[in-house]
Design a protein around this motif. Structure first.
Motif, mmCIF file in Angstrom:
data_model
loop_
_atom_site.group_PDB
_atom_site.id
_atom_site.type_symbol
_atom_site.label_atom_id
_atom_site.label_comp_id
_atom_site.label_asym_id
_atom_site.label_seq_id
_atom_site.Cartn_x
_atom_site.Cartn_y
_atom_site.Cartn_z
ATOM 1 N N SER A 109 0.836 -1.203 0.000
ATOM 2 C CA SER A 109 0.000 0.000 0.000
ATOM 3 C C SER A 109 0.870 1.251 0.000
ATOM 4 C CB SER A 109 -0.941 0.014 1.205
ATOM 5 O OG SER A 109 -1.863 -1.061 1.152
ATOM 6 N N ILE A 150 -4.485 4.360 -1.240
ATOM 7 C CA ILE A 150 -4.991 3.376 -0.281
ATOM 8 C C ILE A 150 -4.920 3.990 1.110
ATOM 9 C CG2 ILE A 150 -4.663 1.081 0.712
ATOM 10 C CD1 ILE A 150 -3.366 0.251 -1.935
ATOM 11 N N LYS A 168 -9.469 -4.432 2.021
ATOM 12 C CA LYS A 168 -10.234 -3.279 1.567
ATOM 13 C C LYS A 168 -9.960 -2.101 2.482
ATOM 14 C CE LYS A 168 -14.157 -5.407 1.936
ATOM 15 N NZ LYS A 168 -15.619 -5.726 1.937
ATOM 16 N N HIS A 172 -12.439 1.089 -1.454
ATOM 17 C CA HIS A 172 -12.276 0.078 -2.507
ATOM 18 C C HIS A 172 -11.893 -1.287 -1.945
ATOM 19 C CE1 HIS A 172 -12.409 3.388 -5.376
ATOM 20 N NE2 HIS A 172 -11.413 3.973 -4.741
ATOM 21 N N TYR A 174 -9.424 -4.595 -2.709
ATOM 22 C CA TYR A 174 -8.158 -4.885 -3.371
ATOM 23 C C TYR A 174 -7.803 -6.361 -3.179
ATOM 24 C CZ TYR A 174 -7.471 0.209 -3.187
ATOM 25 O OH TYR A 174 -7.614 1.560 -3.316
ATOM 26 N N LEU A 183 -0.923 -5.959 -7.811
ATOM 27 C CA LEU A 183 -2.024 -5.446 -7.016
ATOM 28 C C LEU A 183 -3.212 -5.184 -7.935
ATOM 29 C CD1 LEU A 183 -3.121 -4.305 -4.298
ATOM 30 C CD2 LEU A 183 -2.204 -2.084 -5.013
ATOM 31 N N LYS A 185 -7.482 -3.947 -8.158
ATOM 32 C CA LYS A 185 -8.561 -3.208 -7.502
ATOM 33 C C LYS A 185 -9.881 -3.558 -8.165
ATOM 34 C CE LYS A 185 -9.880 1.082 -8.352
ATOM 35 N NZ LYS A 185 -11.344 1.094 -8.161
#
Length: 387
Positions: A109, A150, A168, A172, A174, A183, A185
């Motif tokens: 993140s 994020i 999450k 969102h 993920y 990664l 989304k």
């Protein structure tokens, strides 16, 4: 957002270009869902909306317009709730195998957020969005949403299933693929900004041979010669403490805190002797005979469009510098990398933003453009071209 604020004529051109390319889908496969190659989508978007194409650099935006960075994606619509890749962590990522899932989520993140912020600083962008073209049977749909960071403070529901970690935040969903270091989304595509039918030609070959519809097809983007340069020492795989990005720390005379240069390995001059306005053989001959050699200055355009005067300097042309050389350092160290004065640059700092090299594009003999490149890009380039 972006699309809804464009002039009707720009949107009309965009739609017609997408329709034209989608109509040729049977060139690739027989499928009722029209096909759209992502590079074509990028070029069409930039042409129709007169946007700057950023796809040449390894950053989080594919286009930019009036201070807005735009990530362009095209994918199958399906149920309107699909996961799509938004980041890939290659050689700059640590090994996540065996780590606690929460530590993995925090690490990727932070890296993802750093990459978005880096892109904004490099291109002087105020905000970032996604522009999506989803594809379903006989139709294209257009959606837009913010490219949100994020939110580490609201990350929850971390669950690992095999090589996949789901999580999450308050905005969102993920998931992170440990084996692929990618990664994804979840994109919710339920309220389109626009949608339009695409008629797939049954026989696109005859259509093309007859020369019909050529005016609808986007112009092919002009390609330019380019090379990659490292922001580190390839010999030590580190940023030297007294040269390159740390030239300001070199011994000898007093130097400005922003004094830097970008290293040019000697094999670049040998394998690409006509790329820069610099003659390695002429320099070495002049040195043997006690004469001076001056390389030709050129314009160096940085990603935000600002232009510097630059030239190839030092022994065997090992340094790309601006005049004055602190211009390059102020932009690269202070503005983009956000490194405080008198702080040594380390390779880890480059890894933190997933960038360790630059791509130099030759517009002509007097004009060059510089963009950032992903971790490992220079090594791949060297392996392919260093003979």
């Amino acid at each position: 957002m972006f699309y809804s604020t464009r002039l009707d004529e720009s949107k009309d051109e965009y739609v017609e270009l997408l329709r034209a390319v989608g109509s040729l889908s049977n060139l690739f496969a027989e499928n009722p869902v029209p096909y759209l190659y992502y590079r074509a989508a990028e070029n069409i978007f930039c042409r129709a909306f007169d946007a700057e194409n950023l796809s040449r650099g390894d950053v989080s935006a594919d286009a930019a317009k009036n201070g807005l960075g735009i990530g362009l994606k095209t994918f199958l619509h399906k149920n309107g709730r699909t996961f799509q890749k938004i980041a890939e962590f290659n050689k700059g990522a640590v090994s996540y195998q065996g780590l606690d899932p929460r530590d993995v989520v925090e690490s990727i993140s932070i890296q993802r957020n750093n990459r978005i912020i880096f892109t904004q600083r490099a291109h002087d962008l105020d905000d970032m969005i996604y522009h999506l073209v989803t594809r379903e049977e006989g139709r294209f749909n257009i959606y837009e949403e913010y490219m949100d960071l994020i939110d580490l403070n609201t990350v929850r529901d971390i669950k690992q299933r095999g090589n996949i970690i789901h999580f999450k935040d308050h905005l969102h969903d993920y998931k992170f693929n440990l084996s692929k270091s990618t990664l994804e989304k979840r994109f919710i595509t339920s309220n389109p900004s626009d949608q339009f039918n695409v008629e797939i030609l049954k026989d696109p070959y005859t259509f093309l041979l007859r020369g019909r519809g050529i005016d609808l097809l986007p112009e092919t983007e002009k390609t330019y010669e380019h090379i990659y340069l490292p922001l580190y020492s390839p010999r030590t795989m580190a940023v030297s403490v007294g040269s390159g990005l740390n030239q300001w720390n070199a011994k000898g005379r007093t130097r400005h805190e922003d004094e830097v240069y970008i290293p040019i390995p000697i094999w670049i001059h040998r394998s690409f002797p006509d790329f820069f306005p610099y003659d390695l053989n002429a320099y070495q001959d002049a040195k043997r005979n006690g004469r001076s050699y001056e390389s030709v200055p050129f314009t160096l355009e940085i990603p935000n469009g600002t232009e510097f005067s630059a030239k190839i300097c030092q022994e065997n042309g090992k340094a790309l510098m601006t005049n004055p050389n602190r211009h390059l350092g102020n932009w690269l160290l202070r503005h983009v990398l956000q490194i405080p004065p008198d702080t040594l640059v380390t390779y880890q700092m480059l890894e933190d933003v997933e960038i360790d090299s630059v791509i130099m594009t030759k517009i002509n003999n007097h004009h060059f453009r510089i963009d950032f490149a992903r971790i490992g890009a220079y090594e791949d380039f060297q392996e392919e071209h260093n003979n």
